[in-house]
Scaffold this motif. Structure first.
Motif, PDB file in Angstrom:
ATOM      1  N   THR A  44     -14.094  -4.785  10.356  1.00 58.81           N
ATOM      2  CA  THR A  44     -13.176  -3.999   9.296  1.00 58.81           C
ATOM      3  C   THR A  44     -12.431  -2.857  10.100  1.00 58.81           C
ATOM      4  OG1 THR A  44     -15.060  -2.270   8.523  1.00 58.81           O
ATOM      5  CG2 THR A  44     -14.264  -4.221   7.144  1.00 58.81           C
ATOM      6  N   ARG A  45     -12.830  -2.361  11.104  1.00 60.00           N
ATOM      7  CA  ARG A  45     -12.471  -1.454  12.147  1.00 60.00           C
ATOM      8  C   ARG A  45     -11.341  -2.172  13.060  1.00 60.00           C
ATOM      9  NH1 ARG A  45     -15.722   3.228  14.471  1.00 60.00           N
ATOM     10  NH2 ARG A  45     -13.798   4.447  13.769  1.00 60.00           N
ATOM     11  N   CYS A  46     -11.424  -3.340  13.388  1.00 60.09           N
ATOM     12  CA  CYS A  46     -10.704  -3.917  14.336  1.00 60.09           C
ATOM     13  C   CYS A  46      -9.699  -4.963  13.550  1.00 60.09           C
ATOM     14  CB  CYS A  46     -11.574  -5.010  15.212  1.00 60.09           C
ATOM     15  SG  CYS A  46     -12.423  -3.872  16.079  1.00 60.09           S
ATOM     16  N   PHE A  47      -9.709  -4.621  12.194  1.00 53.52           N
ATOM     17  CA  PHE A  47      -8.452  -5.491  11.349  1.00 53.52           C
ATOM     18  C   PHE A  47      -7.457  -4.475  11.703  1.00 53.52           C
ATOM     19  CE2 PHE A  47      -6.152  -4.937   7.457  1.00 53.52           C
ATOM     20  CZ  PHE A  47      -5.361  -6.147   7.559  1.00 53.52           C
ATOM     21  N   ASP A  48      -6.112  -4.894  12.211  1.00 52.96           N
ATOM     22  CA  ASP A  48      -4.816  -4.254  12.292  1.00 52.96           C
ATOM     23  C   ASP A  48      -3.853  -5.099  11.755  1.00 52.96           C
ATOM     24  OD1 ASP A  48      -5.379  -1.980  13.801  1.00 52.96           O
ATOM     25  OD2 ASP A  48      -5.767  -2.923  15.552  1.00 52.96           O
ATOM     26  N   PRO A  49      -3.133  -4.856  10.656  1.00 61.39           N
ATOM     27  CA  PRO A  49      -2.168  -5.429   9.778  1.00 61.39           C
ATOM     28  C   PRO A  49      -1.151  -6.050  10.649  1.00 61.39           C
ATOM     29  CG  PRO A  49      -2.907  -3.531   8.662  1.00 61.39           C
ATOM     30  CD  PRO A  49      -3.431  -3.552   9.954  1.00 61.39           C
ATOM     31  N   GLN A  50      -0.533  -7.182  10.647  1.00 58.66           N
ATOM     32  CA  GLN A  50       0.483  -7.889  11.370  1.00 58.66           C
ATOM     33  C   GLN A  50       1.699  -8.073  10.875  1.00 58.66           C
ATOM     34  OE1 GLN A  50      -0.545  -8.244  14.663  1.00 58.66           O
ATOM     35  NE2 GLN A  50      -2.074  -7.211  13.990  1.00 58.66           N
ATOM     36  N   LEU A  51       1.724  -7.867   9.416  1.00 58.52           N
ATOM     37  CA  LEU A  51       2.891  -8.406   8.783  1.00 58.52           C
ATOM     38  C   LEU A  51       3.563  -7.047   8.641  1.00 58.52           C
ATOM     39  CD1 LEU A  51       1.105 -10.247   5.670  1.00 58.52           C
ATOM     40  CD2 LEU A  51       2.868 -10.983   7.430  1.00 58.52           C
ATOM     41  N   LEU A  52       4.973  -7.491   8.489  1.00 52.26           N
ATOM     42  CA  LEU A  52       5.745  -6.150   8.245  1.00 52.26           C
ATOM     43  C   LEU A  52       5.800  -5.463   6.952  1.00 52.26           C
ATOM     44  CD1 LEU A  52       9.337  -7.445   9.798  1.00 52.26           C
ATOM     45  CD2 LEU A  52       7.657  -5.765  10.720  1.00 52.26           C
ATOM     46  N   SER A  53       5.218  -6.149   5.951  1.00 54.46           N
ATOM     47  CA  SER A  53       4.966  -5.548   4.540  1.00 54.46           C
ATOM     48  C   SER A  53       3.974  -4.283   4.650  1.00 54.46           C
ATOM     49  CB  SER A  53       4.335  -6.727   3.689  1.00 54.46           C
ATOM     50  OG  SER A  53       5.511  -7.837   3.531  1.00 54.46           O
ATOM     51  N   THR A  85       0.842  -1.322  -0.064  1.00 59.51           N
ATOM     52  CA  THR A  85      -0.060   0.112   0.010  1.00 59.51           C
ATOM     53  C   THR A  85       0.771   1.274   0.012  1.00 59.51           C
ATOM     54  OG1 THR A  85      -0.296   0.054   2.397  1.00 59.51           O
ATOM     55  CG2 THR A  85      -1.746  -0.923   1.183  1.00 59.51           C
ATOM     56  N   LYS A  86       2.020   1.056  -0.043  1.00 62.49           N
ATOM     57  CA  LYS A  86       2.959   2.356   0.336  1.00 62.49           C
ATOM     58  C   LYS A  86       2.745   3.359  -1.054  1.00 62.49           C
ATOM     59  CE  LYS A  86       5.588   1.007   3.656  1.00 62.49           C
ATOM     60  NZ  LYS A  86       5.326   1.503   5.132  1.00 62.49           N
ATOM     61  N   PRO A  87       2.857   4.508  -0.836  1.00 64.58           N
ATOM     62  CA  PRO A  87       2.998   5.468   0.503  1.00 64.58           C
ATOM     63  C   PRO A  87       1.972   5.300   1.323  1.00 64.58           C
ATOM     64  CG  PRO A  87       2.506   6.686  -1.383  1.00 64.58           C
ATOM     65  CD  PRO A  87       2.488   5.293  -2.083  1.00 64.58           C
ATOM     66  N   TRP A  88       0.714   4.844   0.896  1.00 69.43           N
ATOM     67  CA  TRP A  88      -0.388   4.911   1.891  1.00 69.43           C
ATOM     68  C   TRP A  88      -0.333   4.216   3.054  1.00 69.43           C
ATOM     69  CZ3 TRP A  88      -2.782   9.076  -0.083  1.00 69.43           C
ATOM     70  CH2 TRP A  88      -2.804   9.146  -1.386  1.00 69.43           C
ATOM     71  N   LYS A  89      -0.867   4.471   4.286  1.00 70.45           N
ATOM     72  CA  LYS A  89      -0.869   3.682   5.474  1.00 70.45           C
ATOM     73  C   LYS A  89      -1.850   2.709   5.302  1.00 70.45           C
ATOM     74  CE  LYS A  89      -0.774   4.170  10.311  1.00 70.45           C
ATOM     75  NZ  LYS A  89       0.325   3.314  10.624  1.00 70.45           N
ATOM     76  N   ALA A  90      -1.139   1.380   5.506  1.00 73.83           N
ATOM     77  CA  ALA A  90      -1.808   0.022   5.180  1.00 73.83           C
ATOM     78  C   ALA A  90      -3.392  -0.090   5.812  1.00 73.83           C
ATOM     79  CB  ALA A  90      -1.038  -1.164   5.345  1.00 73.83           C
ATOM     80  N   ALA A  91      -3.328   0.083   7.134  1.00 72.44           N
ATOM     81  CA  ALA A  91      -4.506  -0.256   7.914  1.00 72.44           C
ATOM     82  C   ALA A  91      -5.633   0.357   7.327  1.00 72.44           C
ATOM     83  CB  ALA A  91      -4.507  -0.154   9.219  1.00 72.44           C
ATOM     84  N   PRO A  92      -5.932   1.719   7.307  1.00 72.40           N
ATOM     85  CA  PRO A  92      -7.164   2.358   6.749  1.00 72.40           C
ATOM     86  C   PRO A  92      -7.288   2.048   5.316  1.00 72.40           C
ATOM     87  CG  PRO A  92      -5.350   4.001   7.265  1.00 72.40           C
ATOM     88  CD  PRO A  92      -5.164   2.843   7.943  1.00 72.40           C
ATOM     89  N   PHE A  93      -6.162   2.092   4.564  1.00 73.77           N
ATOM     90  CA  PHE A  93      -6.277   1.762   2.946  1.00 73.77           C
ATOM     91  C   PHE A  93      -7.218   0.459   2.872  1.00 73.77           C
ATOM     92  CE2 PHE A  93      -4.903   0.578  -1.114  1.00 73.77           C
ATOM     93  CZ  PHE A  93      -5.106   2.055  -1.823  1.00 73.77           C
ATOM     94  N   ILE A  94      -6.414  -0.495   3.425  1.00 71.76           N
ATOM     95  CA  ILE A  94      -7.107  -1.921   3.441  1.00 71.76           C
ATOM     96  C   ILE A  94      -8.631  -2.037   3.899  1.00 71.76           C
ATOM     97  CG2 ILE A  94      -7.071  -4.412   3.858  1.00 71.76           C
ATOM     98  CD1 ILE A  94      -3.911  -3.881   3.680  1.00 71.76           C
ATOM     99  N   ARG A  95      -8.800  -1.382   5.142  1.00 65.61           N
ATOM    100  CA  ARG A  95     -10.107  -1.385   5.701  1.00 65.61           C
ATOM    101  C   ARG A  95     -11.265  -0.574   4.578  1.00 65.61           C
ATOM    102  NH1 ARG A  95      -7.708   1.339  10.654  1.00 65.61           N
ATOM    103  NH2 ARG A  95      -6.974  -0.550  12.071  1.00 65.61           N
ATOM    104  N   ASP A  96     -10.872   0.466   4.042  1.00 67.55           N
ATOM    105  CA  ASP A  96     -11.562   1.109   3.097  1.00 67.55           C
ATOM    106  C   ASP A  96     -11.913   0.203   1.887  1.00 67.55           C
ATOM    107  OD1 ASP A  96     -12.897   3.456   2.093  1.00 67.55           O
ATOM    108  OD2 ASP A  96     -11.508   3.460   0.742  1.00 67.55           O
TER     109      ASP A  96
END
Length: 171
Positions: free
Chosen positions: A160-169, A135-146
């Motif tokens: 969707t709101r409780c999903f928090d990415p865990q991967l370093l990617s 998702t770079k340069p976008w912040k992953a969590a809000p980008f994927i949630r949306d």
């Protein structure tokens, strides 16, 4: 030089120095702040902070590898795009009602966030709600949630709101 004049000059110099380091750029997905050449998703950072402060994860379960739904999720993802998907490593699985969100990485595929529907006789991956890639340069969590919310409007908001990415990617 008068004190008032020197303060005004100092303020102008400070503003000029700051302005020389900060800029804005428009992209397809929105506007990014550019700080010394580095793009920063200020909107994504703010959205993520707001989500973390206001979300309620009541009803959302973080599944563990011993859970049957976790194991089914892992199997379905490993069979989704063979042979490369067979190397799946699950980073996190969140469930609510009939829905499951899984975060996965692979040896030869890009990292992915996969949405599964467990409401039918056989659980299935929702193919139009698979996020794959960075998702770079976008912040992953809000980008994927949306993305997930746009693809499947029936998806429960707490999931969707409780999903928090865990991967370093995605960090």
């Amino acid at each position: 030089m008068k004190k008032r004049t020197s303060v005004s000059v100092l303020l102008l110099v400070v503003l000029a120095v700051v302005a020389s380091h900060i800029g804005w750029t428009a992209r397809d997905n929105g506007t990014l702040m550019v700080l010394d050449g580095r793009e920063i998703d200020i909107g994504g950072i703010a959205s993520d902070q707001l989500t973390q402060m206001t979300r309620s994860c009541q009803g959302v379960v973080r599944l563990q590898p011993a859970d049957e739904t976790y194991q089914i999720t892992q199997r379905l993802i490993s069979e989704y795009s063979p042979p490369h998907s067979a190397s799946v490593r699950i980073a996190g699985v969140w469930a609510m009602d009939k829905w499951v969100v899984a975060e996965a990485e692979f040896a030869e595929l890009l990292p992915a966030v996969v949405l599964l529907d467990f409401s039918g006789i056989e659980p299935k991956i929702i193919s139009n709600a698979v996020w794959s890639g960075y998702t770079k340069p976008w912040k992953a969590a809000p980008f994927i949630r949306d993305y997930l919310a746009r693809q499947v409007p029936d998806l429960p908001l707490p999931l969707t709101r409780c999903f928090d990415p865990q991967l370093l990617s995605f960090k």
